[in-house]
Every structure is written in C-alpha cells, then in structure tokens.
Design a protein around this motif. Sequence first.
Motif, PDB file in Angstrom:
ATOM      1  N   THR A  24       4.853   1.368   7.571  1.00 25.82           N
ATOM      2  CA  THR A  24       4.509  -0.023   7.252  1.00 25.82           C
ATOM      3  C   THR A  24       3.102  -0.373   7.726  1.00 25.82           C
ATOM      4  N   ARG A  25       2.800  -0.067   8.998  1.00 27.67           N
ATOM      5  CA  ARG A  25       1.478  -0.421   9.533  1.00 27.67           C
ATOM      6  C   ARG A  25       0.378   0.416   8.882  1.00 27.67           C
ATOM      7  N   ALA A  26       0.688   1.671   8.531  1.00 29.79           N
ATOM      8  CA  ALA A  26      -0.303   2.494   7.835  1.00 29.79           C
ATOM      9  C   ALA A  26      -0.623   1.897   6.471  1.00 29.79           C
ATOM     10  N   ALA A  27       0.405   1.435   5.765  1.00 28.44           N
ATOM     11  CA  ALA A  27       0.193   0.820   4.453  1.00 28.44           C
ATOM     12  C   ALA A  27      -0.682  -0.428   4.574  1.00 28.44           C
ATOM     13  N   GLU A  28      -0.454  -1.219   5.624  1.00 28.84           N
ATOM     14  CA  GLU A  28      -1.262  -2.427   5.836  1.00 28.84           C
ATOM     15  C   GLU A  28      -2.716  -2.065   6.100  1.00 28.84           C
ATOM     16  N   GLU A  29      -2.951  -1.061   6.920  1.00 31.28           N
ATOM     17  CA  GLU A  29      -4.332  -0.679   7.225  1.00 31.28           C
ATOM     18  C   GLU A  29      -5.046  -0.118   6.006  1.00 31.28           C
ATOM     19  N   LEU A  30      -4.338   0.674   5.213  1.00 27.58           N
ATOM     20  CA  LEU A  30      -4.951   1.341   4.069  1.00 27.58           C
ATOM     21  C   LEU A  30      -4.928   0.483   2.802  1.00 27.58           C
ATOM     22  N   HIS A  31      -4.255  -0.682   2.865  1.00 23.48           N
ATOM     23  CA  HIS A  31      -4.174  -1.602   1.723  1.00 23.48           C
ATOM     24  C   HIS A  31      -3.503  -0.943   0.518  1.00 23.48           C
ATOM     25  N   VAL A  32      -2.402  -0.250   0.791  1.00 23.17           N
ATOM     26  CA  VAL A  32      -1.589   0.338  -0.276  1.00 23.17           C
ATOM     27  C   VAL A  32      -0.129  -0.014   0.002  1.00 23.17           C
ATOM     28  N   THR A  33       0.761   0.373  -0.900  1.00 25.99           N
ATOM     29  CA  THR A  33       2.175   0.085  -0.699  1.00 25.99           C
ATOM     30  C   THR A  33       2.799   1.109   0.243  1.00 25.99           C
ATOM     31  N   GLN A  34       3.941   0.730   0.824  1.00 25.49           N
ATOM     32  CA  GLN A  34       4.663   1.652   1.699  1.00 25.49           C
ATOM     33  C   GLN A  34       5.123   2.880   0.927  1.00 25.49           C
ATOM     34  N   SER A  35       5.530   2.688  -0.320  1.00 28.07           N
ATOM     35  CA  SER A  35       5.974   3.833  -1.109  1.00 28.07           C
ATOM     36  C   SER A  35       4.829   4.815  -1.364  1.00 28.07           C
ATOM     37  N   ALA A  36       3.606   4.285  -1.519  1.00 29.38           N
ATOM     38  CA  ALA A  36       2.449   5.168  -1.716  1.00 29.38           C
ATOM     39  C   ALA A  36       2.204   6.007  -0.463  1.00 29.38           C
ATOM     40  N   VAL A  37       2.328   5.398   0.708  1.00 34.31           N
ATOM     41  CA  VAL A  37       2.170   6.138   1.964  1.00 34.31           C
ATOM     42  C   VAL A  37       3.243   7.217   2.074  1.00 34.31           C
ATOM     43  N   SER A  38       4.478   6.850   1.767  1.00 36.03           N
ATOM     44  CA  SER A  38       5.587   7.810   1.854  1.00 36.03           C
ATOM     45  C   SER A  38       5.365   8.984   0.906  1.00 36.03           C
ATOM     46  N   ARG A  39       4.878   8.708  -0.301  1.00 33.74           N
ATOM     47  CA  ARG A  39       4.635   9.791  -1.269  1.00 33.74           C
ATOM     48  C   ARG A  39       3.556  10.743  -0.774  1.00 33.74           C
ATOM     49  N   GLN A  40       2.476  10.189  -0.204  1.00 29.02           N
ATOM     50  CA  GLN A  40       1.393  11.043   0.294  1.00 29.02           C
ATOM     51  C   GLN A  40       1.888  11.940   1.427  1.00 29.02           C
ATOM     52  N   ILE A  41       2.675  11.382   2.336  1.00 28.43           N
ATOM     53  CA  ILE A  41       3.172  12.171   3.472  1.00 28.43           C
ATOM     54  C   ILE A  41       4.159  13.234   2.986  1.00 28.43           C
ATOM     55  N   ARG A  42       5.009  12.862   2.037  1.00 38.56           N
ATOM     56  CA  ARG A  42       5.983  13.822   1.499  1.00 38.56           C
ATOM     57  C   ARG A  42       5.264  14.967   0.788  1.00 38.56           C
ATOM     58  N   ALA A  43       4.205  14.651   0.037  1.00 40.87           N
ATOM     59  CA  ALA A  43       3.442  15.687  -0.662  1.00 40.87           C
ATOM     60  C   ALA A  43       2.752  16.616   0.346  1.00 40.87           C
ATOM     61  N   LEU A  44       2.255  16.051   1.449  1.00 40.03           N
ATOM     62  CA  LEU A  44       1.609  16.868   2.482  1.00 40.03           C
ATOM     63  C   LEU A  44       2.624  17.795   3.148  1.00 40.03           C
ATOM     64  N   GLU A  45       3.802  17.288   3.437  1.00 47.89           N
ATOM     65  CA  GLU A  45       4.854  18.113   4.045  1.00 47.89           C
ATOM     66  C   GLU A  45       5.242  19.261   3.112  1.00 47.89           C
ATOM     67  N   GLU A  46       5.341  18.981   1.799  1.00 44.64           N
ATOM     68  CA  GLU A  46       5.707  20.020   0.842  1.00 44.64           C
ATOM     69  C   GLU A  46       4.617  21.086   0.739  1.00 44.64           C
ATOM     70  N   GLU A  47       3.355  20.637   0.771  1.00 39.03           N
ATOM     71  CA  GLU A  47       2.256  21.592   0.670  1.00 39.03           C
ATOM     72  C   GLU A  47       2.180  22.491   1.901  1.00 39.03           C
ATOM     73  N   LEU A  48       2.413  21.910   3.086  1.00 42.08           N
ATOM     74  CA  LEU A  48       2.352  22.684   4.322  1.00 42.08           C
ATOM     75  C   LEU A  48       3.637  23.462   4.580  1.00 42.08           C
ATOM     76  N   GLY A  49       4.723  23.015   3.981  1.00 43.44           N
ATOM     77  CA  GLY A  49       6.005  23.647   4.238  1.00 43.44           C
ATOM     78  C   GLY A  49       6.539  23.342   5.617  1.00 43.44           C
ATOM     79  N   LEU A  50       6.175  22.176   6.140  1.00 43.59           N
ATOM     80  CA  LEU A  50       6.562  21.784   7.505  1.00 43.59           C
ATOM     81  C   LEU A  50       6.981  20.321   7.524  1.00 43.59           C
ATOM     82  N   PRO A  51       7.993  19.981   8.293  1.00 40.95           N
ATOM     83  CA  PRO A  51       8.322  18.557   8.468  1.00 40.95           C
ATOM     84  C   PRO A  51       7.361  17.932   9.481  1.00 40.95           C
ATOM     85  N   LEU A  52       6.730  16.850   9.112  1.00 39.16           N
ATOM     86  CA  LEU A  52       5.758  16.192   9.993  1.00 39.16           C
ATOM     87  C   LEU A  52       6.356  14.966  10.673  1.00 39.16           C
TER      88      LEU A  52
END
Length: 302
Positions: A24-52
Amino acid sequence: MSQRLPSLNALRTFEAAARLGGVTRAAEELHVTQSAVSRQIRALEEELGLPLFRRVHRGVVLTAEGERLAATVHEAFGRLSEGIARLKRDPWQLKVRVPPTFGVRWLWPRLNRFETANPDILTEVSMLWSNVEPGDGGFDLGVRLRPGAWPEANRTVLFEERLAPVCAPGFLDGRQPRSGHDFERYPLLHCSNHQDWRLWSRNWSGGAFDCEHGEVFDTLDFALRAAEAGRGIAVTDLAMAEADLAAGRLTVVVPETVANGHIYYLISPEPETERPAVGRFRTWICAEAAETRAAAALPAAQ
C-alpha cells in the motif's frame, strides 16, 4: 555485463515495498495502484525463481532472500542517485565534510588562502558530529579521525594528534610547572573526559600526577576557549591551537608533546574520478597538513 538484469522498474517497485514495509505505502509513493505493485513484485519473483515476500494476515514480510536483495538494491539505487547528482553538479562546486573542532580550529583559519588562490571554486564546508562513512553521499572530500571502514585507496594521512598543555599568557605568573606536583595546584580543563590529561601526565618527563580534578567540556574548542579566558590549563592537540598560539591568546606550558595515536585522514569517496576542483583542494590541504606535521616545538610559557 553478460548476465541479464531484471526489469529496473520491477526492482524499483520491490525496493519501495521493502523499504516502506508493504504494498500500500509503495503504491502511494510510486503513484500507482496496489495491484500494479503486486504484479511487478510477482513478476520479479518469477524471474528470479525466489520468494521475496511472505504473505501474512496483515500484509507481507520479507523472506531471507528478500532481505538480501533489498539491501543490495537499496545500496545500488543510492549509488546511482549520488552518481547522477555528481554529473549534474557544477564542476567547480566543492563539498567538504569535516568534524566540528577540526573545521573551526584548523580548517577555517586557513580556508581563505585556498579560496583566494582559487576564486573559481565554490567551497561549501559542512561540520557534522558523525564521521564520514562508506556509502554516505553529499560530499566530495571528508576528514575524520581514524580510518574507520575506508580502504587505503580512499584515505590519505593528514597529521597525527600530538598533545601538550596550554594556558592563557600570564596565567602561571612565571611559575612554570616542573613536576607532577606543580600541575596539581592548577585547575585542569578537560575535553569530554580525562583521557588526554591522563595520557600526557604518564608520558612527560616530570612524572605522572593526579589529573582527575578540574572542569569538563563537551568539545576541545570549549576547553580551549576556557583556557583563553584564564580558567585553567587545557591539554590539546597543538594543531587545533595553532591560530591561538600564533596570535598570543594561548601559550604552551611545557614544550613536551605526546602522541595519542589519533590520526586525521582525508577521505576521497571516488579518487579515480575526482574533478579538478577536488584535485586542487586535495593538493592544497595535504600541503597545509605537511606544514602542520613539520611545525617545530613551541617554547614554554614564561
């Protein structure tokens, strides 16, 4: 760089969520939606193959892998930001960070000479209690006691502290101390604690004496000002009292100096890429420090 890095936007989003403690706070700082933040983090976890992040009832917490990546990414973004700031900075602007007593008592009395010889350089001096450390930004050159965690390539010795007792002219009324017992008759002035007086008393030729009495000050500068006012005898690194000794505001009580093992270092965060203004200041301050190292012992008070 042979290995492909993850999306810079995904890393930026992850860094914000890790630093701020949630989506939530990351979305506020970056001026995007919470779902957009969640998608970016999920994509990063999939690319790295690691849970962050580990999902919990009230949000998310970093995994062990996430904590390691967060520290790396935070440092990388910090260095990138500082590097860009350096590129945009006026090439003739110079930011110097020094300890307060060093700045007031050693650097300031000399700085006009540098500025007169280099009118094209805008010098800004910051005096802060905290030592310059690797990873700190906002300065081109710094000064600190002891090397700390700085590698040899980033530090240059300026001079070592050498202690001697000083007082106001006439304070002794012609009675120069010749033994430890003589010192016990006078009020002693201390900086923070009694350590420097203890060290000097154990190593001068007149013999150790009781130096636990007298007034204690937060800084050496305060103790020396009290000595100028005739409050007693202060023990000081002579380099910090050069201007007062030259002007006759203070005089050396006994011309015996004792090294306390403290060394002032010039710190260069990026010596391999320093700008001309930084190089000029480095050459100048090292020459001034060489004069301090070569200074002869001063005569005793009369």
